[in-house]
Motif scaffolding. Structure first.
Motif, PDB file in Angstrom:
ATOM      1  N   ARG A  87      37.615  29.878  26.166  1.00 33.93           N
ATOM      2  CA  ARG A  87      36.453  28.906  26.187  1.00 33.93           C
ATOM      3  C   ARG A  87      35.632  28.803  27.259  1.00 33.93           C
ATOM      4  N   MET A  88      36.074  29.273  28.298  1.00 30.35           N
ATOM      5  CA  MET A  88      35.529  29.158  29.719  1.00 30.35           C
ATOM      6  C   MET A  88      33.953  29.535  29.749  1.00 30.35           C
ATOM      7  N   GLY A  89      33.250  28.573  29.949  1.00 33.73           N
ATOM      8  CA  GLY A  89      31.816  28.716  30.199  1.00 33.73           C
ATOM      9  C   GLY A  89      31.233  28.791  31.723  1.00 33.73           C
ATOM     10  N   ARG A  90      29.934  28.899  31.645  1.00 36.39           N
ATOM     11  CA  ARG A  90      29.447  28.827  33.033  1.00 36.39           C
ATOM     12  C   ARG A  90      29.535  27.836  33.985  1.00 36.39           C
ATOM     13  N   ASN A  91      29.791  27.818  35.368  1.00 32.16           N
ATOM     14  CA  ASN A  91      29.990  26.708  36.207  1.00 32.16           C
ATOM     15  C   ASN A  91      31.315  26.124  35.518  1.00 32.16           C
ATOM     16  N   ALA A  92      32.174  26.617  35.468  1.00 30.00           N
ATOM     17  CA  ALA A  92      33.539  26.024  34.738  1.00 30.00           C
ATOM     18  C   ALA A  92      34.632  26.111  35.688  1.00 30.00           C
ATOM     19  N   LYS A  93      35.509  25.117  35.924  1.00 27.43           N
ATOM     20  CA  LYS A  93      36.460  25.215  36.692  1.00 27.43           C
ATOM     21  C   LYS A  93      37.878  25.004  35.566  1.00 27.43           C
ATOM     22  N   PHE A  94      38.620  25.689  35.579  1.00 22.80           N
ATOM     23  CA  PHE A  94      39.852  25.744  34.763  1.00 22.80           C
ATOM     24  C   PHE A  94      40.903  25.379  35.592  1.00 22.80           C
ATOM     25  N   MET A  95      41.916  24.527  34.951  1.00 23.39           N
ATOM     26  CA  MET A  95      43.235  24.337  35.583  1.00 23.39           C
ATOM     27  C   MET A  95      44.306  24.348  34.584  1.00 23.39           C
ATOM     28  N   ILE A  96      45.292  24.983  34.562  1.00 21.46           N
ATOM     29  CA  ILE A  96      46.265  24.958  33.572  1.00 21.46           C
ATOM     30  C   ILE A  96      47.719  24.448  34.232  1.00 21.46           C
ATOM     31  N   THR A  97      48.337  23.616  33.820  1.00 22.49           N
ATOM     32  CA  THR A  97      49.487  22.905  34.494  1.00 22.49           C
ATOM     33  C   THR A  97      50.520  23.003  33.184  1.00 22.49           C
ATOM     34  N   GLN A 125      38.775  27.955  45.698  1.00 24.15           N
ATOM     35  CA  GLN A 125      38.667  29.223  46.177  1.00 24.15           C
ATOM     36  C   GLN A 125      38.464  29.957  44.806  1.00 24.15           C
ATOM     37  N   ASN A 126      39.090  29.452  43.747  1.00 22.34           N
ATOM     38  CA  ASN A 126      39.042  30.121  42.556  1.00 22.34           C
ATOM     39  C   ASN A 126      38.506  29.354  41.190  1.00 22.34           C
ATOM     40  N   ASP A 127      38.181  29.911  40.318  1.00 21.68           N
ATOM     41  CA  ASP A 127      37.615  28.996  39.227  1.00 21.68           C
ATOM     42  C   ASP A 127      38.684  28.857  38.141  1.00 21.68           C
ATOM     43  N   MET A 128      39.854  29.524  38.263  1.00 22.41           N
ATOM     44  CA  MET A 128      41.027  29.281  37.157  1.00 22.41           C
ATOM     45  C   MET A 128      42.181  29.339  37.987  1.00 22.41           C
ATOM     46  N   VAL A 129      43.040  28.326  37.802  1.00 19.98           N
ATOM     47  CA  VAL A 129      44.297  28.192  38.542  1.00 19.98           C
ATOM     48  C   VAL A 129      45.090  27.888  37.575  1.00 19.98           C
ATOM     49  N   PHE A 130      46.444  28.643  37.761  1.00 17.05           N
ATOM     50  CA  PHE A 130      47.874  28.200  36.937  1.00 17.05           C
ATOM     51  C   PHE A 130      48.838  27.480  37.937  1.00 17.05           C
ATOM     52  N   ALA A 131      49.038  26.345  37.455  1.00 14.89           N
ATOM     53  CA  ALA A 131      49.943  25.312  38.570  1.00 14.89           C
ATOM     54  C   ALA A 131      51.158  24.971  37.839  1.00 14.89           C
ATOM     55  N   VAL A 132      52.272  25.477  38.163  1.00 14.52           N
ATOM     56  CA  VAL A 132      53.460  25.335  37.320  1.00 14.52           C
ATOM     57  C   VAL A 132      54.815  24.834  38.031  1.00 14.52           C
ATOM     58  N   GLY A 133      55.512  23.888  37.394  1.00 19.39           N
ATOM     59  CA  GLY A 133      56.638  23.427  38.264  1.00 19.39           C
ATOM     60  C   GLY A 133      57.146  22.443  37.587  1.00 19.39           C
ATOM     61  N   PRO A 134      58.311  21.698  37.755  1.00 23.09           N
ATOM     62  CA  PRO A 134      59.144  20.487  37.113  1.00 23.09           C
ATOM     63  C   PRO A 134      58.105  19.469  37.091  1.00 23.09           C
ATOM     64  N   ALA A 135      58.749  18.433  36.298  1.00 21.48           N
ATOM     65  CA  ALA A 135      57.933  17.285  36.254  1.00 21.48           C
ATOM     66  C   ALA A 135      58.112  16.489  37.439  1.00 21.48           C
ATOM     67  N   GLY A 136      57.152  15.892  37.612  1.00 23.74           N
ATOM     68  CA  GLY A 136      56.889  14.822  38.991  1.00 23.74           C
ATOM     69  C   GLY A 136      56.420  15.716  40.227  1.00 23.74           C
ATOM     70  N   THR A 137      56.012  16.667  40.187  1.00 28.58           N
ATOM     71  CA  THR A 137      55.569  17.479  41.276  1.00 28.58           C
ATOM     72  C   THR A 137      54.237  17.189  41.659  1.00 28.58           C
ATOM     73  N   GLY A 138      53.355  16.531  40.686  1.00 30.59           N
ATOM     74  CA  GLY A 138      52.066  15.968  40.852  1.00 30.59           C
ATOM     75  C   GLY A 138      51.048  17.029  40.584  1.00 30.59           C
TER      76      GLY A 138
END
Length: 316
Positions: A247-257, A123-136
């Motif tokens: 740095r995000m360009g066109r047709n890019a998906k960014f995930m930050i973990t 649903q989004n082009d940029m997602v922040f996913a945070v959590g402890p080690a081992g959460t996949g």
């Protein structure tokens, strides 16, 4: 005599042909009137035109199956040739699967939050996913990146993380730059090896289709048509995080973990991850997901260890 050439570029030739070319040997028994030769990433057949047409049709089915599931054996060949759906025997619903990994390994979200992570990335082009080690979080991210590449939604995958464990000063380590950096990138390599056959992965890396590099290498670039994952983002500074996000360009998906509870920065340096999650909350098109110990998919003891450490950290 007519000749037919089929390219195996979308599949692992090694997986398609089988160990000791057993799959090719079996296919030859099914087409006794054709001469069939496997040469590198090509499958060549010689024979009468009407037989070659049937052979091509059946091979295209096998190639499509192998590209999707990364596996092929005599039983599967028989099922496909007899038009029996092999997918019906899968215990996991097809819509729940992110990607089929090496040897047909099914890679899918294991917890409700991981399912939500998949939905947010759609649903989004940029997602922040945070959590402890081992959460996949990183593993699911890499699986989504591989899926996007396979389905040609993006042209490349870029995986990066700050090499803060070495203080961004790698000069004292032995070897060339790649040998110095590989230990810090190993978790990303491990995830990819679960999902892409060895020789195919090496070819992607050599061609620059998959890039695994330290965060400093992102400076000055525009990342178009790419699925980009910033791992261990809690160890970025303000300047590094701002540099990466822009740095995000066109047709890019960014995930930050990242894991805000495992910051390795010097004491007086603020985490770029924590800062970004505060100031970007109201920006449309950016989603945030917090995973917790209920999402731990490693050994059951890991969840207990995280809980035990919480009691100490909450009292500090």
């Amino acid at each position: 005599m007519n000749e037919l050439n089929l390219e195996l570029t979308d599949v692992s030739a090694q997986v398609f042909c089988g160990e000791d070319e057993n799959n090719i040997k079996y296919i030859k028994t099914l087409f006794p009137k054709l001469k069939i030769v496997a040469r590198g990433s090509k499958l060549i057949a010689f024979g009468e035109e009407h037989l070659l047409k049937d052979f091509q049709k059946q091979m295209e089915k096998l190639i499509a199956y192998c590209a999707k599931y990364n596996r092929l054996d005599e039983r599967t060949i028989d099922s496909i040739f007899s038009a029996t759906s092999t997918e019906k025997s899968e215990k996991v619903r097809e819509e729940d699967i992110i990607v089929h990994g090496v040897n047909g390994k099914i890679i899918r979200p294991q917890t409700p939050n991981q399912v939500k992570l998949v939905e947010l990335m759609h649903q989004n082009d940029m997602v922040f996913a945070v959590g402890p080690a081992g959460t996949g979080k990183t593993y699911v991210g890499v699986a989504l990146a591989v899926k996007a590449l396979k389905e040609k939604q993006v042209r490349r995958i870029i995986l990066t993380r700050p090499a803060v464990e070495a203080g961004e000063n790698l000069g004292f380590l032995p070897g060339d730059l790649k040998e110095k950096l590989d230990p810090y990138m190993q978790p990303l390599y491990d995830a990819l090896r679960d999902m892409i056959p060895h020789e195919k992965l090496n070819a992607f890396i050599e061609a620059g289709i998959i890039e695994i590099a330290p965060l400093a290498f992102m400076r000055g670039r525009t990342l178009d048509n790419a699925f980009v994952i910033l791992d261990e983002a809690q160890n970025t500074t303000h300047a590094q995080m701002k540099m990466f996000l822009t740095r995000m360009g066109r047709n890019a998906k960014f995930m930050i973990t990242g894991d805000p509870g495992q910051i390795d920065l010097p004491r007086k340096v603020s985490s770029g991850l924590k800062e970004a999650m505060l100031i970007l909350q109201k920006v449309r098109g950016i989603a945030f997901l917090h995973l917790d110990d209920k999402d731990v998919v490693r050994h059951p003891l890991v969840r207990s260890i995280i809980e035990a450490y919480k009691t100490i950290e909450n009292n500090e």
